[in-house]
Scaffold this motif. Structure first.
Motif, PDB file in Angstrom:
ATOM      1  N   ARG A 128       0.840  -1.210   0.000  1.00 30.87           N
ATOM      2  CA  ARG A 128       0.000   0.000   0.000  1.00 30.87           C
ATOM      3  C   ARG A 128       0.869   1.253   0.000  1.00 30.87           C
ATOM      4  NH1 ARG A 128      -3.597   1.158   4.129  1.00 30.87           N
ATOM      5  NH2 ARG A 128      -4.843   2.149   2.572  1.00 30.87           N
ATOM      6  N   LYS A 136      -6.100   2.518  -5.898  1.00 26.03           N
ATOM      7  CA  LYS A 136      -6.252   3.027  -4.529  1.00 26.03           C
ATOM      8  C   LYS A 136      -7.726   3.012  -4.127  1.00 26.03           C
ATOM      9  CE  LYS A 136      -5.324   7.052  -1.681  1.00 26.03           C
ATOM     10  NZ  LYS A 136      -5.786   8.408  -1.751  1.00 26.03           N
ATOM     11  N   ILE A 142      -8.836  -0.534  -3.429  1.00 28.84           N
ATOM     12  CA  ILE A 142      -8.311  -0.975  -2.134  1.00 28.84           C
ATOM     13  C   ILE A 142      -9.142  -0.372  -1.002  1.00 28.84           C
ATOM     14  CG2 ILE A 142      -6.333  -0.803  -0.552  1.00 28.84           C
ATOM     15  CD1 ILE A 142      -4.536  -0.952  -3.081  1.00 28.84           C
ATOM     16  N   GLU A 171     -11.409  -2.228   1.822  1.00 34.95           N
ATOM     17  CA  GLU A 171     -11.149  -1.995   3.243  1.00 34.95           C
ATOM     18  C   GLU A 171     -12.417  -1.545   3.965  1.00 34.95           C
ATOM     19  OE1 GLU A 171      -6.382  -1.010   3.313  1.00 34.95           O
ATOM     20  OE2 GLU A 171      -7.771   0.670   3.208  1.00 34.95           O
ATOM     21  N   GLU A 204      -7.614  -3.049   7.483  1.00 32.81           N
ATOM     22  CA  GLU A 204      -6.606  -2.762   6.472  1.00 32.81           C
ATOM     23  C   GLU A 204      -6.218  -4.058   5.762  1.00 32.81           C
ATOM     24  OE1 GLU A 204      -2.147  -1.080   6.615  1.00 32.81           O
ATOM     25  OE2 GLU A 204      -3.648   0.224   7.564  1.00 32.81           O
ATOM     26  N   LEU A 205      -6.102  -4.001   4.450  1.00 27.30           N
ATOM     27  CA  LEU A 205      -5.772  -5.192   3.668  1.00 27.30           C
ATOM     28  C   LEU A 205      -4.289  -5.520   3.781  1.00 27.30           C
ATOM     29  CD1 LEU A 205      -7.770  -4.483   0.382  1.00 27.30           C
ATOM     30  CD2 LEU A 205      -8.510  -5.757   2.380  1.00 27.30           C
ATOM     31  N   ASP A 215      -0.839  -7.546   2.001  1.00 25.38           N
ATOM     32  CA  ASP A 215      -0.271  -7.531   0.647  1.00 25.38           C
ATOM     33  C   ASP A 215      -0.937  -8.550  -0.274  1.00 25.38           C
ATOM     34  OD1 ASP A 215       1.373  -5.455   1.247  1.00 25.38           O
ATOM     35  OD2 ASP A 215       3.221  -6.637   1.339  1.00 25.38           O
ATOM     36  N   GLU A 270      -3.997  -9.589  -0.252  1.00 27.54           N
ATOM     37  CA  GLU A 270      -5.306  -9.089  -0.656  1.00 27.54           C
ATOM     38  C   GLU A 270      -5.169  -7.947  -1.658  1.00 27.54           C
ATOM     39  OE1 GLU A 270      -7.862  -9.970   3.392  1.00 27.54           O
ATOM     40  OE2 GLU A 270      -6.334  -8.391   3.433  1.00 27.54           O
ATOM     41  N   VAL A 271      -4.134  -7.135  -1.502  1.00 23.84           N
ATOM     42  CA  VAL A 271      -3.880  -6.058  -2.464  1.00 23.84           C
ATOM     43  C   VAL A 271      -3.508  -6.672  -3.816  1.00 23.84           C
ATOM     44  CG1 VAL A 271      -2.372  -4.120  -3.034  1.00 23.84           C
ATOM     45  CG2 VAL A 271      -3.251  -4.354  -0.714  1.00 23.84           C
ATOM     46  N   TYR A 319       3.331  -3.781  -9.882  1.00 22.17           N
ATOM     47  CA  TYR A 319       3.042  -4.047  -8.473  1.00 22.17           C
ATOM     48  C   TYR A 319       2.873  -5.536  -8.174  1.00 22.17           C
ATOM     49  CZ  TYR A 319       2.224   0.935  -8.470  1.00 22.17           C
ATOM     50  OH  TYR A 319       2.387   2.285  -8.606  1.00 22.17           O
TER      51      TYR A 319
END
Length: 146
Positions: free
Chosen positions: A2, A28, A31, A35, A41-42, A44, A46-47, A87
């Motif tokens: 993030r 963003k 995400i 959330e 907060e997610l 990595d 999940e991102v 990413y």
């Protein structure tokens, strides 16, 4: 992950890179939406899952753009995919994927097509975001049928 996205957002603003800025803002937003839904907060993984969905959506769009002969949109969407891929974790080679599949087969010892779920269940955490799961699924299905 993030933090990297937020840093890149700032850099894109400073560099006035409109395409990168819009792609990062979309990520963003996705995400933040997730959330809000999960009320936490997610991590990595999940991102990465969100990024994978974004890439998949754009690939599907490219197919539709090709049908409509919209080369301008194909080009822009391809650039967006390239930005999103920066990413993602380093993809595994076909050989590495094949080795992992073989290892899981030795562990699970599938004998019938219905065992595919067991094999995929073990492979998913290892390959998520690092290999095309539809291709992996096809390979596993073929290997079970042999």
């Amino acid at each position: 992950m993030r933090n990297q996205i937020l840093e890149d957002l700032k850099e894109a603003m400073k560099a006035q890179d409109k395409l990168k800025l819009s792609v990062i803002r979309m990520v963003k937003s996705a995400i933040q939406m997730e959330e809000l839904n999960t009320k936490r907060e997610l991590n990595d993984d999940e991102v990465i899952e969100i990024l994978s969905k974004q890439i998949k959506t754009r690939r599907e769009s490219i197919v539709e753009f090709e049908k409509a002969s919209r080369t301008d949109l194909i080009e822009q969407t391809s650039k967006e995919i390239d930005i999103l891929k920066t990413y993602m974790p380093e993809p595994l080679s076909e050989e590495e994927v094949s080795d992992l599949i073989t290892k899981i087969f030795e562990e699970v010892k599938p004998t019938v097509p219905s065992d595919m779920g067991k094999v995929m269940g073990k492979l998913m955490p290892l390959l998520k975001g690092r290999a095309d799961m539809s291709t992996v699924s096809k390979i596993v299905r073929e290997k079970i049928q042999k």
